[in-house]
Motif scaffolding. Structure first.
Motif, PDB file in Angstrom:
ATOM      1  N   ILE A 191      -9.651  -4.988   4.081  1.00 13.85           N
ATOM      2  CA  ILE A 191      -8.951  -5.955   4.608  1.00 13.85           C
ATOM      3  C   ILE A 191      -8.938  -7.473   3.793  1.00 13.85           C
ATOM      4  N   VAL A 192     -10.178  -7.192   3.482  1.00 16.58           N
ATOM      5  CA  VAL A 192     -10.086  -8.086   2.099  1.00 16.58           C
ATOM      6  C   VAL A 192      -8.906  -7.846   1.285  1.00 16.58           C
ATOM      7  N   HIS A 193      -8.945  -7.276   1.064  1.00 17.72           N
ATOM      8  CA  HIS A 193      -7.805  -6.710  -0.318  1.00 17.72           C
ATOM      9  C   HIS A 193      -6.610  -7.277   0.155  1.00 17.72           C
ATOM     10  N   ASN A 194      -6.612  -6.738   1.456  1.00 15.76           N
ATOM     11  CA  ASN A 194      -4.694  -7.400   1.483  1.00 15.76           C
ATOM     12  C   ASN A 194      -4.840  -8.542   2.008  1.00 15.76           C
ATOM     13  N   LEU A 195      -5.685  -8.976   2.229  1.00 20.06           N
ATOM     14  CA  LEU A 195      -5.354 -10.827   2.463  1.00 20.06           C
ATOM     15  C   LEU A 195      -5.585 -10.736   0.965  1.00 20.06           C
ATOM     16  N   GLU A 196      -6.254 -10.572  -0.245  1.00 15.61           N
ATOM     17  CA  GLU A 196      -6.062 -11.277  -1.351  1.00 15.61           C
ATOM     18  C   GLU A 196      -4.791 -10.910  -1.430  1.00 15.61           C
ATOM     19  N   ALA A 197      -4.244  -9.729  -1.627  1.00 20.31           N
ATOM     20  CA  ALA A 197      -2.563  -9.151  -1.684  1.00 20.31           C
ATOM     21  C   ALA A 197      -2.200 -10.081  -1.444  1.00 20.31           C
ATOM     22  N   LEU A 198      -1.546 -10.780  -0.333  1.00 19.59           N
ATOM     23  CA  LEU A 198      -0.851 -11.755   0.628  1.00 19.59           C
ATOM     24  C   LEU A 198      -1.260 -13.206  -0.134  1.00 19.59           C
ATOM     25  N   ARG A 199      -2.573 -13.234  -0.579  1.00 19.95           N
ATOM     26  CA  ARG A 199      -2.715 -14.535  -1.331  1.00 19.95           C
ATOM     27  C   ARG A 199      -1.352 -14.409  -2.635  1.00 19.95           C
ATOM     28  N   ALA A 200      -1.748 -13.256  -3.408  1.00 22.45           N
ATOM     29  CA  ALA A 200      -0.726 -12.676  -4.983  1.00 22.45           C
ATOM     30  C   ALA A 200       0.530 -13.275  -4.491  1.00 22.45           C
ATOM     31  N   ARG A 201       1.436 -12.349  -2.921  1.00 21.50           N
ATOM     32  CA  ARG A 201       2.282 -12.211  -3.191  1.00 21.50           C
ATOM     33  C   ARG A 201       2.822 -13.837  -2.747  1.00 21.50           C
ATOM     34  N   ARG A 223       1.314 -16.823  -3.653  1.00 18.75           N
ATOM     35  CA  ARG A 223       1.572 -17.154  -5.142  1.00 18.75           C
ATOM     36  C   ARG A 223       2.552 -17.271  -6.397  1.00 18.75           C
ATOM     37  N   TRP A 224       2.657 -15.779  -6.250  1.00 20.36           N
ATOM     38  CA  TRP A 224       4.055 -15.798  -7.350  1.00 20.36           C
ATOM     39  C   TRP A 224       5.086 -14.820  -6.570  1.00 20.36           C
ATOM     40  N   LEU A 225       5.413 -14.440  -5.609  1.00 19.02           N
ATOM     41  CA  LEU A 225       6.987 -14.384  -4.915  1.00 19.02           C
ATOM     42  C   LEU A 225       7.150 -15.172  -3.470  1.00 19.02           C
ATOM     43  N   ARG A 226       6.272 -16.213  -3.347  1.00 26.85           N
ATOM     44  CA  ARG A 226       6.592 -17.214  -2.789  1.00 26.85           C
ATOM     45  C   ARG A 226       6.913 -16.599  -0.854  1.00 26.85           C
ATOM     46  N   ALA A 227       6.118 -15.877  -0.791  1.00 28.53           N
ATOM     47  CA  ALA A 227       5.919 -15.137   0.595  1.00 28.53           C
ATOM     48  C   ALA A 227       5.514 -15.381   2.240  1.00 28.53           C
ATOM     49  N   GLY A 228       5.813 -15.161   2.762  1.00 26.90           N
ATOM     50  CA  GLY A 228       5.022 -16.550   3.778  1.00 26.90           C
ATOM     51  C   GLY A 228       4.004 -15.962   4.298  1.00 26.90           C
ATOM     52  N   VAL A 229       3.480 -17.330   5.410  1.00 29.22           N
ATOM     53  CA  VAL A 229       2.274 -16.638   5.892  1.00 29.22           C
ATOM     54  C   VAL A 229       1.656 -15.606   6.539  1.00 29.22           C
ATOM     55  N   ILE A 230       2.904 -14.400   6.720  1.00 32.77           N
ATOM     56  CA  ILE A 230       2.954 -12.769   7.268  1.00 32.77           C
ATOM     57  C   ILE A 230       4.814 -12.946   6.397  1.00 32.77           C
ATOM     58  N   ASP A 231       4.435 -11.700   5.833  1.00 31.16           N
ATOM     59  CA  ASP A 231       5.271 -11.223   5.022  1.00 31.16           C
ATOM     60  C   ASP A 231       5.655  -9.577   5.363  1.00 31.16           C
ATOM     61  N   TYR A 232       6.411  -8.952   5.072  1.00 29.53           N
ATOM     62  CA  TYR A 232       6.559  -7.254   5.546  1.00 29.53           C
ATOM     63  C   TYR A 232       5.065  -6.888   4.515  1.00 29.53           C
ATOM     64  N   ALA A 233       4.731  -6.665   3.847  1.00 28.19           N
ATOM     65  CA  ALA A 233       4.049  -6.003   2.634  1.00 28.19           C
ATOM     66  C   ALA A 233       2.674  -5.794   3.337  1.00 28.19           C
ATOM     67  N   LEU A 234       2.349  -6.884   4.387  1.00 28.92           N
ATOM     68  CA  LEU A 234       1.018  -7.275   5.078  1.00 28.92           C
ATOM     69  C   LEU A 234       0.461  -6.216   6.136  1.00 28.92           C
ATOM     70  N   ILE A 235       1.741  -5.655   6.291  1.00 30.99           N
ATOM     71  CA  ILE A 235       2.030  -4.499   6.853  1.00 30.99           C
ATOM     72  C   ILE A 235       2.266  -3.151   6.400  1.00 30.99           C
ATOM     73  N   ALA A 236       3.401  -3.283   5.805  1.00 31.97           N
ATOM     74  CA  ALA A 236       4.074  -1.428   5.538  1.00 31.97           C
ATOM     75  C   ALA A 236       2.694  -1.207   4.157  1.00 31.97           C
ATOM     76  N   LYS A 237       1.988  -2.213   3.456  1.00 35.00           N
ATOM     77  CA  LYS A 237       0.683  -0.972   2.937  1.00 35.00           C
ATOM     78  C   LYS A 237       0.177  -0.788   2.983  1.00 35.00           C
ATOM     79  N   PRO A 238      -0.763  -1.417   3.785  1.00 30.78           N
ATOM     80  CA  PRO A 238      -1.227   0.005   4.317  1.00 30.78           C
ATOM     81  C   PRO A 238      -0.965   0.849   5.455  1.00 30.78           C
ATOM     82  N   VAL A 239      -0.187   0.593   5.833  1.00 29.63           N
ATOM     83  CA  VAL A 239       0.562   2.131   6.289  1.00 29.63           C
ATOM     84  C   VAL A 239       1.226   3.342   5.708  1.00 29.63           C
ATOM     85  N   ARG A 240       1.866   2.772   4.303  1.00 35.30           N
ATOM     86  CA  ARG A 240       1.941   3.471   3.723  1.00 35.30           C
ATOM     87  C   ARG A 240       0.629   4.533   2.873  1.00 35.30           C
ATOM     88  N   LYS A 241      -0.673   4.029   3.573  1.00 31.54           N
ATOM     89  CA  LYS A 241      -1.842   5.165   2.950  1.00 31.54           C
ATOM     90  C   LYS A 241      -2.260   5.270   3.748  1.00 31.54           C
TER      91      LYS A 241
END
Length: 252
Positions: free
Chosen positions: A211-221, A223-241
């Protein structure tokens, strides 16, 4: 091409022999191992010093955690290429660094496949990470390479800079995101298992760490990619695993 392998350790006596043995078994001769130890008290340093010191750059002192130690290791490294081998992980076979060196002759960044193993004695696979080439949307689509397989040319590391000490478990994700998304560096997949990663490390040790990793990864996106409060990768990244746990193969 000289490859600097960065290993950080702290009381790693139970596992670091596997790491060191796999490094010294590599058939690529032009290499150095940079070990930054957090003042271990369990015999880790005695083990490291029992190996040929001509290929090891060793620093042992208190630090502020894994990413602080990695920043120190980056500063100590002298190679043309740089990657990380954790002190409880091992290279999959003796060809890994040679494959990386060949890949980096035509690319700035390479990455490959990874097996999570229950132990380094029987190499029982409990999860498999199979990389694939960067898609058009990269990190925005939930894609990411396995950090233990991620090697870069020195100029990439110099452009990206330090690991962010403000992140608890996802500073490696943040570092890779910056390397891949903020600059036009060439990336390439090495279609081979590069690392056997011991299951249960800091970023894979339980539900909280995921959970912490996914939330911190969202923070990185954000910061650097101007992602929204929730983005597609927040769901897609854990699902891919999920597929990484299906149909475990036997080690060849």
């Amino acid at each position: 091409m000289k490859i600097s392998v960065l290993t950080v350790s702290w009381n790693s006596a139970k596992t670091i022999r596997y790491t060191l043995d796999s490094f010294f078994a590599q058939d690529h001769a032009d290499k150095e191992l940079v070990v930054v130890d957090g003042a271990s008290s369990d015999g880790t340093l005695d083990i490291v010093r029992s190996y040929p010191q001509s290929a090891i750059r060793l620093l042992s002192e208190p630090d502020k955690g894994m990413y602080d130690a990695l920043n120190k290791a980056l500063a100590l490294s002298t190679g043309d290429a740089i990657g990380v081998l954790n002190s409880d992980d091992a290279y999959h076979d003796r060809s890994v660094l040679g494959r990386i060196a060949r890949g980096l002759t035509s690319s700035d960044i390479v990455f490959g496949h990874l097996d999570f193993v229950a132990s380094h004695t029987d190499k029982r696979i409990v999860r498999r990470w199979r990389g694939y080439p960067r898609p058009p949307n990269g990190f925005r689509s939930g894609w990411m390479p396995a950090h233990p397989t991620f090697y870069v040319r020195r100029e990439v590391a110099e452009r990206v800079g330090s690991f962010d000490l403000g992140l608890e478990v996802a500073s490696d994700y943040d570092w890779m995101l910056r390397a891949v998304e903020l600059f036009q560096f060439r990336t390439a997949l090495i279609d081979h298992v590069l690392v056997d990663m011991l299951q249960g490390g800091k970023s894979t040790s339980g539900l909280r760490s995921h959970i912490v990793h996914n939330l911190e990864a969202l923070r990185a996106r954000q910061r650097w990619l101007r992602a929204g409060v929730i983005d597609y990768a927040l769901i897609a990244k854990p699902v891919r695993k999920i597929g990484q746990f299906v149909s475990m193969p036997r080690r060849p």
